[in-house]
Design a protein around this motif. Structure first.
Motif, PDB file in Angstrom:
ATOM      1  N   PRO A 122     -29.057   5.320  19.718  1.00  0.00           N
ATOM      2  CA  PRO A 122     -28.751   6.528  18.959  1.00  0.00           C
ATOM      3  C   PRO A 122     -27.260   6.802  18.938  1.00  0.00           C
ATOM      4  O   PRO A 122     -26.565   6.558  19.924  1.00  0.00           O
ATOM      5  CB  PRO A 122     -29.504   7.621  19.733  1.00  0.00           C
ATOM      6  N   PRO A 123     -26.737   7.269  17.827  1.00  0.00           N
ATOM      7  CA  PRO A 123     -25.303   7.540  17.752  1.00  0.00           C
ATOM      8  C   PRO A 123     -24.944   8.763  18.584  1.00  0.00           C
ATOM      9  O   PRO A 123     -25.802   9.518  19.026  1.00  0.00           O
ATOM     10  CB  PRO A 123     -25.091   7.808  16.255  1.00  0.00           C
ATOM     11  N   SER A 124     -23.631   8.965  18.807  1.00  0.00           N
ATOM     12  CA  SER A 124     -23.194  10.140  19.548  1.00  0.00           C
ATOM     13  C   SER A 124     -23.530  11.386  18.743  1.00  0.00           C
ATOM     14  O   SER A 124     -23.656  11.337  17.521  1.00  0.00           O
ATOM     15  CB  SER A 124     -21.687  10.068  19.804  1.00  0.00           C
ATOM     16  N   ALA A 125     -23.677  12.503  19.433  1.00  0.00           N
ATOM     17  CA  ALA A 125     -24.028  13.747  18.750  1.00  0.00           C
ATOM     18  C   ALA A 125     -22.964  14.130  17.731  1.00  0.00           C
ATOM     19  O   ALA A 125     -23.263  14.654  16.668  1.00  0.00           O
ATOM     20  CB  ALA A 125     -24.225  14.861  19.777  1.00  0.00           C
ATOM     21  N   GLN A 286     -20.394  19.302  36.747  1.00  0.00           N
ATOM     22  CA  GLN A 286     -20.202  18.149  35.867  1.00  0.00           C
ATOM     23  C   GLN A 286     -19.035  17.279  36.317  1.00  0.00           C
ATOM     24  O   GLN A 286     -18.516  16.469  35.552  1.00  0.00           O
ATOM     25  CB  GLN A 286     -19.971  18.624  34.425  1.00  0.00           C
ATOM     26  N   HIS A 287     -18.618  17.414  37.577  1.00  0.00           N
ATOM     27  CA  HIS A 287     -17.452  16.675  38.060  1.00  0.00           C
ATOM     28  C   HIS A 287     -17.690  15.168  38.110  1.00  0.00           C
ATOM     29  O   HIS A 287     -16.741  14.391  38.037  1.00  0.00           O
ATOM     30  CB  HIS A 287     -17.049  17.188  39.448  1.00  0.00           C
ATOM     31  N   THR A 288     -18.955  14.745  38.216  1.00  0.00           N
ATOM     32  CA  THR A 288     -19.216  13.309  38.222  1.00  0.00           C
ATOM     33  C   THR A 288     -19.004  12.691  36.843  1.00  0.00           C
ATOM     34  O   THR A 288     -18.939  11.473  36.708  1.00  0.00           O
ATOM     35  CB  THR A 288     -20.652  13.017  38.689  1.00  0.00           C
ATOM     36  N   THR A 289     -18.891  13.529  35.836  1.00  0.00           N
ATOM     37  CA  THR A 289     -18.590  13.058  34.481  1.00  0.00           C
ATOM     38  C   THR A 289     -17.131  13.296  34.123  1.00  0.00           C
ATOM     39  O   THR A 289     -16.446  12.399  33.627  1.00  0.00           O
ATOM     40  CB  THR A 289     -19.480  13.771  33.447  1.00  0.00           C
ATOM     41  N   MET A 310     -22.122  21.605  20.132  1.00  0.00           N
ATOM     42  CA  MET A 310     -22.334  21.299  21.549  1.00  0.00           C
ATOM     43  C   MET A 310     -23.193  22.368  22.215  1.00  0.00           C
ATOM     44  O   MET A 310     -24.109  22.058  22.973  1.00  0.00           O
ATOM     45  CB  MET A 310     -20.988  21.185  22.273  1.00  0.00           C
ATOM     46  N   ARG A 311     -22.894  23.601  21.905  1.00  0.00           N
ATOM     47  CA  ARG A 311     -23.648  24.702  22.523  1.00  0.00           C
ATOM     48  C   ARG A 311     -25.103  24.685  22.073  1.00  0.00           C
ATOM     49  O   ARG A 311     -26.017  24.862  22.887  1.00  0.00           O
ATOM     50  CB  ARG A 311     -22.993  26.040  22.155  1.00  0.00           C
ATOM     51  N   LYS A 312     -25.341  24.457  20.784  1.00  0.00           N
ATOM     52  CA  LYS A 312     -26.705  24.439  20.273  1.00  0.00           C
ATOM     53  C   LYS A 312     -27.514  23.304  20.888  1.00  0.00           C
ATOM     54  O   LYS A 312     -28.705  23.453  21.159  1.00  0.00           O
ATOM     55  CB  LYS A 312     -26.688  24.293  18.744  1.00  0.00           C
ATOM     56  N   ARG A 313     -26.866  22.188  21.109  1.00  0.00           N
ATOM     57  CA  ARG A 313     -27.554  21.014  21.655  1.00  0.00           C
ATOM     58  C   ARG A 313     -27.616  21.021  23.181  1.00  0.00           C
ATOM     59  O   ARG A 313     -28.273  20.169  23.778  1.00  0.00           O
ATOM     60  CB  ARG A 313     -26.857  19.730  21.186  1.00  0.00           C
ATOM     61  N   GLY A 314     -26.907  21.958  23.800  1.00  0.00           N
ATOM     62  CA  GLY A 314     -26.917  22.019  25.256  1.00  0.00           C
ATOM     63  C   GLY A 314     -26.150  20.880  25.905  1.00  0.00           C
ATOM     64  O   GLY A 314     -26.482  20.453  27.020  1.00  0.00           O
ATOM     65  N   ILE A 315     -25.125  20.387  25.243  1.00  0.00           N
ATOM     66  CA  ILE A 315     -24.309  19.292  25.779  1.00  0.00           C
ATOM     67  C   ILE A 315     -23.102  19.890  26.485  1.00  0.00           C
ATOM     68  O   ILE A 315     -22.334  20.649  25.889  1.00  0.00           O
ATOM     69  CB  ILE A 315     -23.865  18.340  24.656  1.00  0.00           C
ATOM     70  N   GLN A 320     -19.992  13.329  27.126  1.00  0.00           N
ATOM     71  CA  GLN A 320     -21.381  13.187  26.690  1.00  0.00           C
ATOM     72  C   GLN A 320     -21.508  13.394  25.186  1.00  0.00           C
ATOM     73  O   GLN A 320     -22.251  12.665  24.514  1.00  0.00           O
ATOM     74  CB  GLN A 320     -22.255  14.194  27.440  1.00  0.00           C
ATOM     75  N   TYR A 321     -20.797  14.355  24.661  1.00  0.00           N
ATOM     76  CA  TYR A 321     -20.912  14.678  23.242  1.00  0.00           C
ATOM     77  C   TYR A 321     -20.417  13.541  22.359  1.00  0.00           C
ATOM     78  O   TYR A 321     -21.005  13.248  21.315  1.00  0.00           O
ATOM     79  CB  TYR A 321     -20.118  15.949  22.943  1.00  0.00           C
ATOM     80  N   PHE A 322     -19.355  12.882  22.784  1.00  0.00           N
ATOM     81  CA  PHE A 322     -18.789  11.796  21.982  1.00  0.00           C
ATOM     82  C   PHE A 322     -19.301  10.418  22.415  1.00  0.00           C
ATOM     83  O   PHE A 322     -18.818   9.393  21.924  1.00  0.00           O
ATOM     84  CB  PHE A 322     -17.259  11.830  22.051  1.00  0.00           C
TER      85      PHE A 322
END
Length: 331
Positions: A122-125, A286-289, A310-315, A320-322
């Protein structure tokens, strides 16, 4: 009466008579035809299997689950390329046709499973948004700067630095942002004020030289390992892009401390910053990311469309978003 006598003449059928010799022969022939069909049917399996394998091997990376090889229909007939199946050898009787259809359906391999493995990742959001921006160009609102992705060039300086018309807690270069971020910050600060929340600009642009001094100060007081969790190395800081800044609360409480997350400015920003194109760049847990512990004061401009998406998708993070790898530490 002798039913098996070779000299038995053909007689008119009478009620209660057993089947004639010819009728029995027809039944035996039909049975032989079914036996021959059952014996031949397995021979089609290698051909069908080979067709499926070739189809799955030549499927394009962007396949979406469609089978490339011909699939037998429920009636027993096949599309072009599957004519070697023995369905044509069936007896003309209705029972033989039914057996042919059942045999073909039972022995034909499924082509659904192989094609699912050919589906593309799947592509990035972010790829779903109508406007796309560079993830590497420093002047792009989507540039990703982290412990794996330094600025290029490392000495980058935004060409459009300005001082936004907001409440300032700093002076000099730290009171500057690039023009796009400054305009968005002015709208956000004004909206916060309308809601009774006083927000200040606590730290904006930092040059490569300033970041060097800042980072070395952390190293001197805490050691390099601890410094890398609190401050970016020179050339790896979002502040140098002009797209990021730190906020303070009007009461100046808990500045740059974990307790800032509970102050009105931080609470309001977390709930509303996306409307103006900002995200909390280093979210809680989220420090591990991201490579950094929670910084409720650090906002990053990516544009209202991406921030809202991002907010709507909970990312939670830009990585993660890209669709980028996590960057918990320097390589």
């Amino acid at each position: 009466m002798c039913y098996n006598c070779p000299s038995e003449p053909s007689a008119e059928a009478r009620p209660g008579d057993r089947p004639s010799r010819r009728a029995v022969a027809r039944l035996l022939m039909a049975g032989a035809g079914l036996s021959a069909l059952a014996a031949c049917t397995p021979a089609s399996a290698p051909e069908a299997s080979g067709t499926t394998s070739a189809a799955s091997g030549t499927a394009s990376p962007g396949a979406s689950g469609e089978a490339s090889s011909p699939v037998p229909s429920r009636s027993g007939s096949t599309s072009t390329g599957a004519s070697a199946r023995p369905s044509g050898a069936a007896s003309p009787t209705a029972s033989a046709s039914a057996a042919s259809s059942a045999s073909a359906s039972a022995t034909a391999p499924s082509t659904t499973a192989p094609t699912t493995t050919a589906a593309a990742a799947p592509p990035s959001a972010a790829s779903r948004l109508p406007k796309q921006y560079s993830l590497t160009a420093p002047a792009s609102p989507w540039v990703i700067v982290n412990k794996h992705r330094p600025l290029k060039p490392a000495s980058y300086v935004p060409a459009d630095l300005v001082q936004p018309r907001v409440a300032l807690a700093v002076t000099g270069e730290a009171a500057q942002l690039n023009r796009t971020t400054a305009a968005a910050a002015e709208r956000m600060f004004a909206a916060a004020a309308a809601d009774g929340v006083t927000m200040t600009l606590a730290s904006g642009y930092r040059s490569y030289a300033t970041q060097t001094v800042t980072y070395n100060g952390y190293v001197s007081s805490q050691g390099r390992a601890a410094a890398d969790t609190a401050s970016a190395r020179p050339g790896h800081s979002e502040h140098q892009t002009g797209w990021a800044f730190d906020i303070g609360d009007g009461g100046a409480a808990c500045s740059f401390q974990p307790c800032f997350a509970e102050q009105p400015a931080a609470v309001w920003a977390k709930a509303n910053a996306h409307r103006f194109g900002f995200v909390v760049r280093y979210p809680f847990m989220q420090h591990t990311t991201t490579g950094y512990f929670y910084e409720s004061w650090h906002l990053r401009y990516v544009g209202a469309e991406a921030a809202t998406d991002m907010r709507k998708r909970g990312i939670a993070t830009l990585e993660q978003y890209f669709g980028l790898e996590a960057a918990p530490g320097y390589r």
